[in-house]
Every structure is written in structure tokens, then in C-alpha cells.
Design a protein around this motif. Structure first.
Motif, mmCIF file in Angstrom:
data_model
loop_
_atom_site.group_PDB
_atom_site.id
_atom_site.type_symbol
_atom_site.label_atom_id
_atom_site.label_comp_id
_atom_site.label_asym_id
_atom_site.label_seq_id
_atom_site.Cartn_x
_atom_site.Cartn_y
_atom_site.Cartn_z
ATOM 1 N N LEU A 199 0.830 -1.201 0.000
ATOM 2 C CA LEU A 199 0.000 0.000 0.000
ATOM 3 C C LEU A 199 0.865 1.251 0.000
ATOM 4 O O LEU A 199 2.046 1.202 0.337
ATOM 5 C CB LEU A 199 -0.902 0.003 1.240
ATOM 6 N N ASP A 200 0.245 2.363 -0.334
ATOM 7 C CA ASP A 200 0.981 3.621 -0.387
ATOM 8 C C ASP A 200 1.108 4.295 0.974
ATOM 9 O O ASP A 200 1.994 5.137 1.167
ATOM 10 C CB ASP A 200 0.295 4.588 -1.364
ATOM 11 N N SER A 201 0.224 3.951 1.920
ATOM 12 C CA SER A 201 0.234 4.640 3.219
ATOM 13 C C SER A 201 -0.738 3.964 4.164
ATOM 14 O O SER A 201 -1.529 3.086 3.760
ATOM 15 C CB SER A 201 -0.186 6.103 3.046
ATOM 16 N N ALA A 202 -0.719 4.391 5.418
ATOM 17 C CA ALA A 202 -1.708 3.914 6.379
ATOM 18 C C ALA A 202 -3.111 4.390 5.988
ATOM 19 O O ALA A 202 -4.097 3.691 6.235
ATOM 20 C CB ALA A 202 -1.357 4.408 7.782
ATOM 21 N N ARG A 203 -3.197 5.554 5.372
ATOM 22 C CA ARG A 203 -4.504 6.030 4.916
ATOM 23 C C ARG A 203 -5.056 5.137 3.807
ATOM 24 O O ARG A 203 -6.270 4.891 3.730
ATOM 25 C CB ARG A 203 -4.404 7.483 4.446
ATOM 26 N N THR A 223 -12.039 -11.810 8.222
ATOM 27 C CA THR A 223 -11.737 -12.222 9.594
ATOM 28 C C THR A 223 -10.470 -11.594 10.164
ATOM 29 O O THR A 223 -10.262 -11.607 11.371
ATOM 30 C CB THR A 223 -11.610 -13.750 9.672
ATOM 31 N N ALA A 224 -9.591 -11.057 9.309
ATOM 32 C CA ALA A 224 -8.375 -10.417 9.824
ATOM 33 C C ALA A 224 -7.913 -9.352 8.841
ATOM 34 O O ALA A 224 -7.962 -9.543 7.619
ATOM 35 C CB ALA A 224 -7.265 -11.436 10.041
ATOM 36 N N PHE A 225 -7.454 -8.240 9.402
ATOM 37 C CA PHE A 225 -6.836 -7.170 8.614
ATOM 38 C C PHE A 225 -5.723 -6.604 9.488
ATOM 39 O O PHE A 225 -5.953 -5.793 10.374
ATOM 40 C CB PHE A 225 -7.851 -6.091 8.257
ATOM 41 N N GLU A 226 -4.499 -7.084 9.242
ATOM 42 C CA GLU A 226 -3.338 -6.756 10.063
ATOM 43 C C GLU A 226 -2.410 -5.817 9.302
ATOM 44 O O GLU A 226 -2.156 -6.011 8.110
ATOM 45 C CB GLU A 226 -2.583 -8.031 10.441
ATOM 46 N N TYR A 227 -1.888 -4.829 10.015
ATOM 47 C CA TYR A 227 -1.075 -3.775 9.392
ATOM 48 C C TYR A 227 0.397 -3.940 9.761
ATOM 49 O O TYR A 227 0.729 -4.263 10.907
ATOM 50 C CB TYR A 227 -1.575 -2.414 9.871
ATOM 51 N N LEU A 228 1.290 -3.718 8.779
ATOM 52 C CA LEU A 228 2.736 -3.716 9.024
ATOM 53 C C LEU A 228 3.369 -2.530 8.307
ATOM 54 O O LEU A 228 3.092 -2.293 7.128
ATOM 55 C CB LEU A 228 3.412 -4.981 8.488
ATOM 56 N N PRO A 229 4.250 -1.787 8.990
ATOM 57 C CA PRO A 229 5.059 -0.775 8.307
ATOM 58 C C PRO A 229 6.258 -1.453 7.648
ATOM 59 O O PRO A 229 6.574 -2.616 7.953
ATOM 60 C CB PRO A 229 5.502 0.133 9.451
ATOM 61 N N GLU A 266 8.468 -5.607 -5.081
ATOM 62 C CA GLU A 266 8.954 -4.272 -4.743
ATOM 63 C C GLU A 266 8.585 -3.897 -3.312
ATOM 64 O O GLU A 266 7.640 -4.437 -2.739
ATOM 65 C CB GLU A 266 8.375 -3.236 -5.719
ATOM 66 N N ALA A 267 9.337 -2.968 -2.767
ATOM 67 C CA ALA A 267 9.034 -2.443 -1.431
ATOM 68 C C ALA A 267 7.914 -1.416 -1.516
ATOM 69 O O ALA A 267 7.751 -0.733 -2.532
ATOM 70 C CB ALA A 267 10.279 -1.824 -0.828
ATOM 71 N N HIS A 268 7.146 -1.306 -0.433
ATOM 72 C CA HIS A 268 6.027 -0.359 -0.395
ATOM 73 C C HIS A 268 6.046 0.408 0.923
ATOM 74 O O HIS A 268 6.759 0.055 1.858
ATOM 75 C CB HIS A 268 4.710 -1.107 -0.576
#
Length: 483
Positions: free
Chosen positions: A231-235, A253-259, A279-281
Motif C-alpha cells: 500500500l501507499d500509506s496507512a490512509r 476475519t483479519a486485517f493486520e497492518y505492518l510498516p 517491490e518495497a512499499h
């Protein structure tokens, strides 16, 4: 009723008579594992470790100790992260022998278990009955269900099934005077007075000791799928979550966030992990879809939803697991973050929640404020994005000694928790208060709410001997939380 002795020696003798000599542990070497918190932030002290095997034995031990004016600190699997199970004197009461599966009822969709049963064993017993017990977190192989209930544990399935609080139908609890409240009802609807079980769920053993529970079961998952997206950002993560929630409904059932930092250290430190995207995001999300419907095709549903999200510009790239093994490998990227952080260096940890709509604001503001306060600091905000819970951990600058960095814990608490409070959030999302956040609770808690909690404590534990000093305040001579 067995009389209660006045002196410590006669008290220990009476406890040995009741519990058995092997289950009143006083040898320092044998006691040591019960006194150290899982992250080793705290090491406690105790007169003895008691290991009752039945509810009746728990009741006797509690009655004997509290009538003698000696504190009781209940302990499950000792996997907690806030110091809630660390004794500051008194007796440790371990539930490790209370591991019985009392019943499973697929028709009622319930399982009744004792508090010392390992979470993974509860899951396995439900599975053997053709059902699902959905509470799950990284320490499931050693955490005991009573501890999970007493801390209102969350974990990776909250989005679909809720916290521990939402999965408990009934409880059996030993009160401060040794009486047993039998609330083991398997009812979905019961408005006959106050819902007493909710007082004890999340109370961290300060109001009573959970000895057994009736838990909700669900139909087994028949179809599931996992994807890892760039993704491009947390937004952008927030926009994607709202998009998927609308299209997938309860199957999401799950939506987990990683920087990026979280993914990088997992790839560096956790064996067997591989980069999932070419690629890195700027941000990543791990998404799981699961359904119990016989006709469900979770993989097709997730693939279609992600395809539409790519067309609408919500996703930069995505990897969809093609098998159960690939799904597990993608989950390992998320579940490996705590292990990777430990290997990367010292970490100041925050378990916080904010309204879902404010998560991007929190991540941006807290990250910028912490880096401004300590250049070279490496923020790592990851976790249960879909239910608003972020583990906002701060990894030490590469050129700073660990001890020097950890000495700044209080300073960063103020930075992070002030932002959480300003955004209408909570400083204790799923790990509880224990020792480490009790002063923060006083700082940020509503005064009327705190007064109500103190009144409940005084009513249910008038001598303040059940897990004293946890949640609401210290006791004389106890070790304070880290600054």
C-alpha cells in the motif's frame, strides 16, 4: 469448615494438608519460574507457590490466606505483558493443575473448561467436536484460558469474533472470602439481574479468581484465504479496509497492518521467511477471509475483491496464497514481528487503540513525535488495524545502548499516550493494565470511572488481598513500574 491457622508455619501446614505437600512450593529454585514476568521487566517475591487441583482447593487456599491477611496473586501461563501476574509478596496461586475439559456440547455450541487449560488445547477440543473456538494469539501454546479471560485477551480473530469477553457465556469464580460463585450457565440470553461475569473478565484477578468457564463455539471454517498487499500509506490501508468490509462482510476475519520496518526485520531475523512482493512499499496489510458456509470459496472471493481494489487504485500490489502452506507463510510475516523486534534490539512497547477512522492520524503523529524526540529511533506500529488496535513499539537507535534507551520509557509513554488520549483512544487495548500501566490509568482515566472501579474493588475484596497493587494502585513496599 476447616479452621484457619494464625501463624505462617501453621498456615503452610494447613495448605499442605489441603493441596498436598508437592503443591505448596517453598524452595526458592522451584519458585523462581513463577516470579519472573515473561519479558523479564519484573521479578517478584512470594512466600510460597500454591498449586490447587480443584475449585474447592482454590477456595480453601484463598480463604485461608485472606483470613490470615496474606495476599494471593493468581497466575495462568505467565505469558502476560503488563506484569499482572508478578507477586510483590504473599502467595502465588497457580492454576496450572486445573486443566480438565468438563464438557463439550455441539448442540448448545459450548465448551466448559477449567482455567488452567492451555488455549491451544481448548481449540483442539473444540476441533475434535467439529466446532471452532476462535480466540487465538501468539502464545496460544502456553497461555492458559483463565489468564486470557482475566485479561480480556484479544488476538488475531477479534475482527470476526470479538475479544475474550465476547466469547464467555458463564464463569465459576472464587471470591476473596473463599466462596465460589457458580455462574456456569450456557445461555445466550439471561437478563436476571446484573451480568456478574463481566465484572471478572478483564479484572486481572483483582476481584476474584476464575476457575472455570463456559465458552462459545462456532461452526468450523470450511474455506479460507490469505493475501499480503502493498500500500501507499496507512490512509490507503484504511480505505482498503472499508472497501473490503463492505464487500466481504463477516467473512473478513483479519486485517493486520505492518510498516516497512516490521517486514524488513522479520525478513532479517525470522528463519524461513521470504519477501512476498517484488517491490518495497510504504505500508503493508495481511488480509484473511474465512467462511463456514459449505458453498463458500474464500480464495475466489478474496481474489475478486482485491482485483477490484487494484482497479480502483487502492492497492499497489498483492500476493494471494495458493495453498494452506502459502497462507501460513504469509501469516508468519505478521506473527514473526515480536520475535524479530527482540532480535533487532531493545523495544519500548505500547498497546493502544484509537477509533478506526483516526488510526492513520495516530500513526503519523506518534511516529513523527517520537522520532523528533529521539533522532534515529525506529517506530514500529503494527497489528490489529481492523479493530483499531496498534502495537506501537519503538526500537532503539542503532548506536544507543539498550539500557540507556529503555530508561526513556516514561518519556515516550507521555508522548504516545497523550496522542492516544487526544484522539479518544485507550492506553490499554488488549494486554491490560497490570503494573506497567496502572499509573497511566490514573493519569488518563475518567475520575468517575476510576471511583466506580475502586468501589467495586472495595466491595468484592475489602482487604485488598487479591492481586494487590495491580490495575488500580500500589501497595506498601512494592517495586514500582519502570520509569
Amino acid at each position: 469448615m476447616t479452621p484457619i491457622p494464625a501463624s505462617l508455619d501453621t498456615l503452610l501446614a494447613a495448605l499442605r494438608d489441603s493441596l498436598g505437600p508437592r503443591h505448596v512450593v517453598t524452595d526458592p529454585a522451584d519458585m523462581a519460574p513463577y516470579l519472573v514476568e515473561s519479558r523479564k521487566l519484573y521479578t517478584g517475591a512470594a512466600l510460597a507457590v500454591l498449586r490447587p487441583g480443584t475449585t474447592e482447593e482454590v477456595g480453601f487456599a484463598v480463604r485461608a490466606c485472606t483470613q490470615a491477611g496474606i495476599a494471593i496473586v493468581p497466575l495462568g501461563g505467565n505469558t502476560g505483558l503488563t506484569g499482572a501476574g508478578v507477586p510483590q509478596g504473599g502467595m502465588v496461586l497457580s492454576l496450572e493443575r486445573m486443566t480438565r475439559l468438563r464438557s463439550v456440547d455441539p448442540v448448545d455450541a459450548t465448551i466448559t473448561v477449567e482455567a488452567g487449560m492451555i488455549l491451544q488445547e481448548v481449540q483442539a477440543a473444540a476441533d475434535a467436536a467439529g466446532m471452532l473456538f476462535p480466540l487465538s494469539y501468539a502464545s496460544r501454546g502456553s497461555a492458559r484460558i483463565g489468564g486470557g479471560i482475566s485479561t480480556n485477551a484479544g488476538g488475531i480473530a477479534v475482527l470476526a469474533y470479538g475479544n475474550a469477553r465476547d466469547l464467555v457465556l458463564g464463569l465459576e469464580v472464587v471470591l476473596a472470602d473463599g466462596r465460589v460463585w457458580n455462574g456456569l450457565k450456557a445461555l445466550r440470553k439471561d437478563n436476571a439481574g446484573y451480568d456478574l461475569k463481566q465484572l471478572f473478565i478483564g479484572s486481572e484477578g483483582t476481584l476474584g479468581i476464575v476457575t472455570a468457564a463456559v465458552l462459545k463455539l462456532f461452526p468450523k471454517t470450511r474455506s479460507s484465504a490469505v493475501a499480503f498487499v502493498g500500500l501507499d500509506s496507512a490512509r490507503a490501508a484504511l480505505a482498503l479496509f472499508v472497501f473490503l468490509r463492505t464487500r466481504l462482510d463477516r467473512d473478513l476475519t483479519a486485517f493486520e497492518y505492518l510498516p516497512p520496518f516490521a517486514l524488513d526485520i522479520v525478513l532479517r531475523h525470522v528463519p524461513g521467511t521470504v519477501r512476498p512482493l517484488a517491490e518495497a512499499h510504504s505500508a503493508y496489510a495481511l488480509i484473511e477471509v474465512a467462511s463456514a458456509r459449505p458453498d463458500a470459496d474464500a480464495r475466489a472471493a478474496l481474489e475478486a475483491a482485491l482485483g477490484q481494489a487494484i482497479e480502483e487504485g487502492l492497492i499497489a500490489d498483492a500476493a494471494l496464497g495458493a495453498s494452506g502452506a502459502q497462507d501460513d507463510a504469509l501469516w508468519r510475516l505478521r506473527e514473526g514481528v515480536p520475535e524479530a523486534q527482540t532480535r533487532e534490539g531493545a523495544s519500548i512497547k505500547h498497546d493502544v487503540s484509537v477509533p478506526l477512522s483516526r488510526l492513520p492520524d495516530f500513526l503519523e503523529r506518534a511516529g513523527a513525535a517520537c522520532v523528533a524526540a529521539m533522532p534515529g529511533l525506529r517506530p514500529c506500529g503494527f497489528g490489529h488495524f481492523g479493530d483499531g488496535n496498534i502495537h506501537f513499539n519503538l526500537t532503539q537507535p542503532e548506536d544507543m545502548p539498550a539500557a540507556e534507551f529503555l530508561a526513556q520509557w516514561g518519556r515516550f509513554n507521555r508522548i504516545v499516550h497523550d496522542i492516544v488520549h487526544a484522539l479518544g483512544g485507550s492506553i490499554a487495548a488488549e494486554h491490560g493494565v497490570g503494573l506497567i500501566k496502572r499509573d497511566e490509568l490514573v493519569r488518563y482515566g475518567d475520575p468517575v470511572g476510576l471511583d466506580l472501579m475502586r468501589r467495586l474493588k472495595a466491595a468484592l475484596d475489602p482487604k485488598a488481598l487479591l492481586n494487590p497493587g495491580k490495575v488500580l494502585g500500589p501497595t506498601a513496599g512494592e517495586t514500582p513500574p519502570p520509569a
